[in-house]
Design a protein around this motif. Structure first.
Motif, PDB file in Angstrom:
ATOM      1  N   ASP A   1       0.824  -1.218   0.000  1.00  0.00           N
ATOM      2  CA  ASP A   1       0.000   0.000   0.000  1.00  0.00           C
ATOM      3  C   ASP A   1       0.854   1.263   0.000  1.00  0.00           C
ATOM      4  N   TYR A   2       1.871   1.266   0.859  1.00  0.00           N
ATOM      5  CA  TYR A   2       2.647   2.502   1.029  1.00  0.00           C
ATOM      6  C   TYR A   2       3.616   2.744  -0.117  1.00  0.00           C
ATOM      7  N   ILE A   3       3.972   1.677  -0.834  1.00  0.00           N
ATOM      8  CA  ILE A   3       4.728   1.881  -2.078  1.00  0.00           C
ATOM      9  C   ILE A   3       3.859   2.658  -3.059  1.00  0.00           C
ATOM     10  N   ASP A   4       2.576   2.296  -3.130  1.00  0.00           N
ATOM     11  CA  ASP A   4       1.635   3.031  -3.991  1.00  0.00           C
ATOM     12  C   ASP A   4       1.492   4.481  -3.544  1.00  0.00           C
ATOM     13  N   VAL A   5       1.460   4.694  -2.225  1.00  0.00           N
ATOM     14  CA  VAL A   5       1.370   6.057  -1.693  1.00  0.00           C
ATOM     15  C   VAL A   5       2.538   6.899  -2.191  1.00  0.00           C
ATOM     16  N   TYR A   6       3.756   6.366  -2.054  1.00  0.00           N
ATOM     17  CA  TYR A   6       4.946   7.124  -2.469  1.00  0.00           C
ATOM     18  C   TYR A   6       4.967   7.372  -3.967  1.00  0.00           C
ATOM     19  N   LYS A   7       4.559   6.378  -4.735  1.00  0.00           N
ATOM     20  CA  LYS A   7       4.529   6.551  -6.191  1.00  0.00           C
ATOM     21  C   LYS A   7       3.552   7.644  -6.593  1.00  0.00           C
ATOM     22  N   ASN A   8       2.378   7.640  -5.990  1.00  0.00           N
ATOM     23  CA  ASN A   8       1.314   8.548  -6.416  1.00  0.00           C
ATOM     24  C   ASN A   8       1.430   9.957  -5.844  1.00  0.00           C
ATOM     25  N   GLN A   9       2.237  10.136  -4.807  1.00  0.00           N
ATOM     26  CA  GLN A   9       2.412  11.486  -4.269  1.00  0.00           C
ATOM     27  C   GLN A   9       3.618  12.181  -4.883  1.00  0.00           C
ATOM     28  N   SER A  10       4.400  11.449  -5.699  1.00  0.00           N
ATOM     29  CA  SER A  10       5.676  11.989  -6.164  1.00  0.00           C
ATOM     30  C   SER A  10       5.597  12.642  -7.540  1.00  0.00           C
ATOM     31  N   ASN A  11       4.373  12.866  -8.049  1.00  0.00           N
ATOM     32  CA  ASN A  11       4.244  13.570  -9.332  1.00  0.00           C
ATOM     33  C   ASN A  11       4.778  14.991  -9.213  1.00  0.00           C
ATOM     34  N   ALA A  12       5.275  15.522 -10.329  1.00  0.00           N
ATOM     35  CA  ALA A  12       5.766  16.907 -10.331  1.00  0.00           C
ATOM     36  C   ALA A  12       4.634  17.872  -9.985  1.00  0.00           C
ATOM     37  N   MET A  13       5.009  19.013  -9.410  1.00  0.00           N
ATOM     38  CA  MET A  13       4.018  20.043  -9.085  1.00  0.00           C
ATOM     39  C   MET A  13       3.481  20.693 -10.360  1.00  0.00           C
ATOM     40  N   MET A  14       2.389  21.432 -10.223  1.00  0.00           N
ATOM     41  CA  MET A  14       1.865  22.207 -11.345  1.00  0.00           C
ATOM     42  C   MET A  14       1.922  23.690 -10.993  1.00  0.00           C
ATOM     43  N   TYR A  15       1.945  24.538 -12.004  1.00  0.00           N
ATOM     44  CA  TYR A  15       2.020  25.985 -11.778  1.00  0.00           C
ATOM     45  C   TYR A  15       0.751  26.487 -11.095  1.00  0.00           C
ATOM     46  N   GLU A  16       0.919  27.444 -10.183  1.00  0.00           N
ATOM     47  CA  GLU A  16      -0.215  28.081  -9.502  1.00  0.00           C
ATOM     48  C   GLU A  16       0.103  29.566  -9.343  1.00  0.00           C
ATOM     49  N   PRO A  17      -0.765  30.471  -9.817  1.00  0.00           N
ATOM     50  CA  PRO A  17      -0.509  31.909  -9.657  1.00  0.00           C
ATOM     51  C   PRO A  17      -0.296  32.291  -8.187  1.00  0.00           C
ATOM     52  N   LEU A  18       0.586  33.222  -7.961  1.00  0.00           N
ATOM     53  CA  LEU A  18       0.898  33.827  -6.662  1.00  0.00           C
ATOM     54  C   LEU A  18       1.756  32.937  -5.751  1.00  0.00           C
ATOM     55  N   THR A  19       1.481  31.644  -5.680  1.00  0.00           N
ATOM     56  CA  THR A  19       2.280  30.767  -4.818  1.00  0.00           C
ATOM     57  C   THR A  19       3.326  29.982  -5.614  1.00  0.00           C
ATOM     58  N   GLU A  20       3.336  30.120  -6.928  1.00  0.00           N
ATOM     59  CA  GLU A  20       4.273  29.491  -7.868  1.00  0.00           C
ATOM     60  C   GLU A  20       3.907  28.046  -8.229  1.00  0.00           C
ATOM     61  N   ASN A  27      -6.357  11.071  -8.717  1.00  0.00           N
ATOM     62  CA  ASN A  27      -7.357  10.206  -8.090  1.00  0.00           C
ATOM     63  C   ASN A  27      -6.850   8.766  -8.069  1.00  0.00           C
ATOM     64  N   SER A  28      -5.789   8.532  -7.307  1.00  0.00           N
ATOM     65  CA  SER A  28      -5.301   7.176  -7.135  1.00  0.00           C
ATOM     66  C   SER A  28      -5.964   6.573  -5.887  1.00  0.00           C
ATOM     67  N   LYS A  29      -5.662   5.328  -5.603  1.00  0.00           N
ATOM     68  CA  LYS A  29      -6.356   4.627  -4.524  1.00  0.00           C
ATOM     69  C   LYS A  29      -6.176   5.291  -3.167  1.00  0.00           C
ATOM     70  N   PHE A  30      -4.938   5.743  -2.887  1.00  0.00           N
ATOM     71  CA  PHE A  30      -4.627   6.258  -1.550  1.00  0.00           C
ATOM     72  C   PHE A  30      -4.280   7.742  -1.509  1.00  0.00           C
ATOM     73  N   VAL A  31      -4.045   8.347  -2.675  1.00  0.00           N
ATOM     74  CA  VAL A  31      -3.667   9.766  -2.737  1.00  0.00           C
ATOM     75  C   VAL A  31      -4.589  10.469  -3.729  1.00  0.00           C
ATOM     76  N   LYS A  72      -1.778   7.604   3.823  1.00  0.00           N
ATOM     77  CA  LYS A  72      -2.948   7.562   2.948  1.00  0.00           C
ATOM     78  C   LYS A  72      -3.877   8.737   3.229  1.00  0.00           C
ATOM     79  N   ASN A  73      -4.833   8.953   2.324  1.00  0.00           N
ATOM     80  CA  ASN A  73      -5.813  10.039   2.479  1.00  0.00           C
ATOM     81  C   ASN A  73      -6.432  10.063   3.875  1.00  0.00           C
ATOM     82  N   ASP A  74      -6.816   8.874   4.372  1.00  0.00           N
ATOM     83  CA  ASP A  74      -7.552   8.800   5.637  1.00  0.00           C
ATOM     84  C   ASP A  74      -6.630   8.713   6.859  1.00  0.00           C
TER      85      ASP A  74
END
Length: 310
Positions: A1-20, A27-31, A72-74
């Protein structure tokens, strides 16, 4: 489970105005992260619902410890808080790398297009005093990724010759042996630069960063009073000694440069302990929070046990 957590939380960030930047929707199973940037508090969701604002919501802000890297989310702070509060929805706006500047700006930005929440909680401290913040204390609005954006924005193509040179350079950099050499160089650089401090006047840097945190806590409270939003400023738990990891079973290699990495935190938190102005703005001081169960999943991030205790 936690291998999946690390894989799914490690995506690159996306641009956001003001905060960069902010967390990418997923929408993965745990993240699960909504389009707005809030992490949902249940697993196996087909769709992570965005915050809507209003008296029915409590917003919680902070860095990756609030987001819940490694759990995980919960199992996040927000998820456990949601179980305790009746008739309110706790919204997890924690974002990887965020310091108190970014959390405060994110909060203010959300207030411009969503109805105000019942309450807002800010867990801050760790990211405010990292080495990159100490090195940039004279321009403390720099984020963990500011240099990347500066390079991107400052890249200007002014001539055909430069375009051709850039094209050749890109093709060259795609060659496998070039990638390998660069990765080796980067690994060496990471090892030497992680703990390097380039500031002469450390006391001034410490004082400036503590003042910045105090200013952000003050602004949070002021917005709360003006807009009638309950505000909680919290100093988050930090492992200032190896004792805090005794129950976590982390490998010895994690602690190779431990004293170098916490040296500044120890000095800064001594300053905070004597700063009545900051402590008066702090509703909960959890820096030294300790439990008998496993506390950390790595050097920084909380276990589900510690998240629940918080």
């Amino acid at each position: 489970d936690y291998i999946d957590v690390y894989k799914n939380q490690s995506n690159a960030m996306m641009y956001e105005p003001l905060t960069e930047f902010k967390e990418k929707p997923k929408n993965s199973k745990f993240v699960s992260v909504s389009e707005l940037g809030n992490r949902c508090i249940k697993i196996n969701l087909k769709n992570c619902k965005s915050a809507e604002g209003g008296e029915n919501e409590i917003w919680i802000f902070g860095g990756s410890t609030v987001f819940g890297y490694g759990v995980k989310n919960d199992e996040t702070i927000a998820a456990y808080l949601n179980e305790l509060i009746i008739n309110k929805r706790v919204i997890n706006f924690g974002q990887g790398y965020y310091n108190s500047n970014q959390s405060r700006i994110y909060f203010q930005n959300l207030l411009t297009f969503l109805p105000k929440p019942h309450a807002a909680i800010f867990l801050e401290g760790f990211n405010d005093f990292k080495n990159n913040q100490i090195n940039n204390y004279k321009s403390p609005t720099k984020t963990a990724l500011s240099n990347n954006y500066r390079i991107l924005i400052n890249s200007r193509e002014v001539s055909t010759n430069e375009k051709i040179f850039k094209w050749i350079k890109e093709r060259f950099n795609r060659l496998n042996f070039v990638k390998l050499i660069k990765q080796i160089q980067k690994n060496k650089s990471d090892k030497t630069d992680t703990y390097s401090i380039k500031v002469d006047n450390l006391e001034e840097a410490y004082s400036t960063l503590v003042k910045r945190l105090m200013t952000n806590f003050t602004i949070n409270k002021s917005i709360g009073e003006k807009l009638e939003i309950k505000i909680l400023n919290i100093l988050e738990p930090i492992a200032l000694s190896k004792d805090r990891y005794s129950s976590s079973g982390l490998p010895d290699s994690y602690f190779k440069n431990f004293e170098k990495s916490v040296f500044h935190y120890k000095k800064i938190y001594r300053i905070i302990e004597n700063n009545d102005n900051l402590l008066n703005l702090t509703d909960l001081n959890l820096v030294n929070l300790n439990i008998n169960e496993k506390m950390f999943v790595d050097r920084t991030h909380y276990s589900k046990n510690l998240s629940k205790e918080i």
